[in-house]
Design a protein around this motif. Sequence first.
Motif, PDB file in Angstrom:
ATOM      1  N   PRO A   6       0.831  -1.209   0.000  1.00 54.53           N
ATOM      2  CA  PRO A   6       0.000   0.000   0.000  1.00 54.53           C
ATOM      3  C   PRO A   6       0.864   1.257   0.000  1.00 54.53           C
ATOM      4  N   SER A   7       0.304   2.332  -0.532  1.00 56.99           N
ATOM      5  CA  SER A   7       1.019   3.615  -0.550  1.00 56.99           C
ATOM      6  C   SER A   7       1.113   4.170   0.862  1.00 56.99           C
ATOM      7  N   LYS A   8       1.982   5.143   1.032  1.00 54.72           N
ATOM      8  CA  LYS A   8       2.137   5.822   2.321  1.00 54.72           C
ATOM      9  C   LYS A   8       0.800   6.433   2.757  1.00 54.72           C
ATOM     10  N   ASP A   9       0.070   7.021   1.815  1.00 53.88           N
ATOM     11  CA  ASP A   9      -1.238   7.614   2.122  1.00 53.88           C
ATOM     12  C   ASP A   9      -2.243   6.542   2.544  1.00 53.88           C
ATOM     13  N   GLU A  10      -2.197   5.375   1.889  1.00 57.52           N
ATOM     14  CA  GLU A  10      -3.115   4.290   2.240  1.00 57.52           C
ATOM     15  C   GLU A  10      -2.811   3.763   3.640  1.00 57.52           C
ATOM     16  N   VAL A  11      -1.537   3.598   3.976  1.00 54.33           N
ATOM     17  CA  VAL A  11      -1.160   3.149   5.318  1.00 54.33           C
ATOM     18  C   VAL A  11      -1.640   4.172   6.347  1.00 54.33           C
ATOM     19  N   ALA A  12      -1.431   5.467   6.065  1.00 53.41           N
ATOM     20  CA  ALA A  12      -1.897   6.521   6.980  1.00 53.41           C
ATOM     21  C   ALA A  12      -3.407   6.433   7.162  1.00 53.41           C
ATOM     22  N   ARG A  13      -4.146   6.180   6.093  1.00 54.15           N
ATOM     23  CA  ARG A  13      -5.606   6.051   6.191  1.00 54.15           C
ATOM     24  C   ARG A  13      -5.973   4.862   7.076  1.00 54.15           C
ATOM     25  N   ARG A  14      -5.289   3.741   6.885  1.00 53.20           N
ATOM     26  CA  ARG A  14      -5.584   2.537   7.676  1.00 53.20           C
ATOM     27  C   ARG A  14      -5.261   2.730   9.158  1.00 53.20           C
ATOM     28  N   PRO A  20      -4.193   3.007  21.579  1.00 52.02           N
ATOM     29  CA  PRO A  20      -3.312   2.092  22.297  1.00 52.02           C
ATOM     30  C   PRO A  20      -3.953   0.714  22.476  1.00 52.02           C
ATOM     31  N   GLY A  21      -3.178  -0.322  22.201  1.00 49.68           N
ATOM     32  CA  GLY A  21      -3.637  -1.692  22.323  1.00 49.68           C
ATOM     33  C   GLY A  21      -4.333  -2.232  21.089  1.00 49.68           C
ATOM     34  N   GLU A  22      -4.570  -1.379  20.110  1.00 51.63           N
ATOM     35  CA  GLU A  22      -5.289  -1.783  18.906  1.00 51.63           C
ATOM     36  C   GLU A  22      -4.310  -2.282  17.839  1.00 51.63           C
ATOM     37  N   GLU A  23      -4.699  -3.365  17.145  1.00 49.98           N
ATOM     38  CA  GLU A  23      -3.900  -3.878  16.034  1.00 49.98           C
ATOM     39  C   GLU A  23      -4.684  -3.686  14.740  1.00 49.98           C
ATOM     40  N   ARG A  24      -3.981  -3.234  13.692  1.00 49.88           N
ATOM     41  CA  ARG A  24      -4.606  -3.068  12.378  1.00 49.88           C
ATOM     42  C   ARG A  24      -3.706  -3.646  11.305  1.00 49.88           C
ATOM     43  N   GLU A  25      -4.347  -4.184  10.259  1.00 49.91           N
ATOM     44  CA  GLU A  25      -3.597  -4.671   9.105  1.00 49.91           C
ATOM     45  C   GLU A  25      -3.236  -3.465   8.244  1.00 49.91           C
ATOM     46  N   ILE A  26      -1.938  -3.295   7.975  1.00 51.33           N
ATOM     47  CA  ILE A  26      -1.496  -2.142   7.185  1.00 51.33           C
ATOM     48  C   ILE A  26      -1.068  -2.536   5.780  1.00 51.33           C
ATOM     49  N   GLY A  27      -1.000  -3.802   5.524  1.00 55.34           N
ATOM     50  CA  GLY A  27      -0.663  -4.344   4.214  1.00 55.34           C
ATOM     51  C   GLY A  27      -0.981  -5.827   4.267  1.00 55.34           C
ATOM     52  N   GLU A  28      -0.912  -6.492   3.142  1.00 56.12           N
ATOM     53  CA  GLU A  28      -1.238  -7.915   3.119  1.00 56.12           C
ATOM     54  C   GLU A  28      -0.332  -8.695   4.064  1.00 56.12           C
ATOM     55  N   GLY A  29      -0.905  -9.238   5.147  1.00 51.91           N
ATOM     56  CA  GLY A  29      -0.159 -10.035   6.110  1.00 51.91           C
ATOM     57  C   GLY A  29       0.755  -9.233   7.022  1.00 51.91           C
ATOM     58  N   VAL A  30       0.624  -7.909   7.031  1.00 48.79           N
ATOM     59  CA  VAL A  30       1.459  -7.040   7.871  1.00 48.79           C
ATOM     60  C   VAL A  30       0.533  -6.313   8.842  1.00 48.79           C
ATOM     61  N   PHE A  31       0.795  -6.480  10.141  1.00 45.95           N
ATOM     62  CA  PHE A  31      -0.080  -5.949  11.180  1.00 45.95           C
ATOM     63  C   PHE A  31       0.690  -5.039  12.125  1.00 45.95           C
ATOM     64  N   MET A  32       0.071  -3.920  12.488  1.00 43.63           N
ATOM     65  CA  MET A  32       0.696  -2.978  13.419  1.00 43.63           C
ATOM     66  C   MET A  32      -0.153  -2.877  14.683  1.00 43.63           C
ATOM     67  N   THR A  33       0.508  -2.922  15.838  1.00 46.20           N
ATOM     68  CA  THR A  33      -0.140  -2.710  17.125  1.00 46.20           C
ATOM     69  C   THR A  33       0.458  -1.458  17.740  1.00 46.20           C
ATOM     70  N   MET A  34      -0.397  -0.508  18.077  1.00 49.82           N
ATOM     71  CA  MET A  34       0.046   0.719  18.744  1.00 49.82           C
ATOM     72  C   MET A  34       0.003   0.474  20.249  1.00 49.82           C
ATOM     73  N   HIS A  35       1.114   0.724  20.918  1.00 51.60           N
ATOM     74  CA  HIS A  35       1.152   0.599  22.376  1.00 51.60           C
ATOM     75  C   HIS A  35       0.901   1.952  23.040  1.00 51.60           C
ATOM     76  N   ARG A  36       1.659   2.968  22.626  1.00 56.02           N
ATOM     77  CA  ARG A  36       1.523   4.304  23.234  1.00 56.02           C
ATOM     78  C   ARG A  36       1.751   5.372  22.171  1.00 56.02           C
ATOM     79  N   LEU A  37       1.030   6.499  22.323  1.00 51.32           N
ATOM     80  CA  LEU A  37       1.170   7.658  21.439  1.00 51.32           C
ATOM     81  C   LEU A  37       1.664   8.845  22.254  1.00 51.32           C
TER      82      LEU A  37
END
Length: 173
Positions: A6-14, A20-37
């Motif tokens: 995905p493009s940088k803009d698409e990742v930002a949209r996702r 905090p504590g939420e996991e999201r798919e940012i690309g096919e089979g790639v997942f990000m979990t935010m711990h703290r902001l």
Amino acid sequence: MGQAAPSKDEVARRLADIGPGEEREIGEGVFMTMHRLQAIQPLGDGWHRAQSTEGSFSVELPLPFNDFRVRAQATDNVEMRTHTVGGKTPGLLAWSASCLARRDGKLGPEARAPGSDKIEVKGTPPVAHSRSVDLDDMTCILIVEAQGSDPVPPEADRLRFLHSLKRTGRPAW
């Protein structure tokens, strides 16, 4: 064949409004979990001890930081996690420390030996300074990079950051 990254803009949209504590798919089979902001752990001199929630490392940073994890499968089908702490100034001076770990504990499919520690300067004039360190079961990369109007920080600040990496245990799985 897999989909294009995905493009940088698409990742930002996702990642918009990720909490905090939420996991999201940012690309096919790639997942990000935010711990703290915009976390702070003041050291008393304007700097912060940025402790990774799951990566078992810390560094010193001169600004509030984000703390997150990205997980995916490596090319040899072993789960890989990248634990990152870092932040950017309004003028886009980016500070980040990322430690990459594989579930099998190796440093890569070729089973590299730990011990490498290298500092590099990128660009002429320099726009980034980085340090890569191979520990026994993970590789850590620290980078300070001028991506916008803010200049590369003074040498004392760069060195403080680049040499502040501390191991605090084993990465979480």
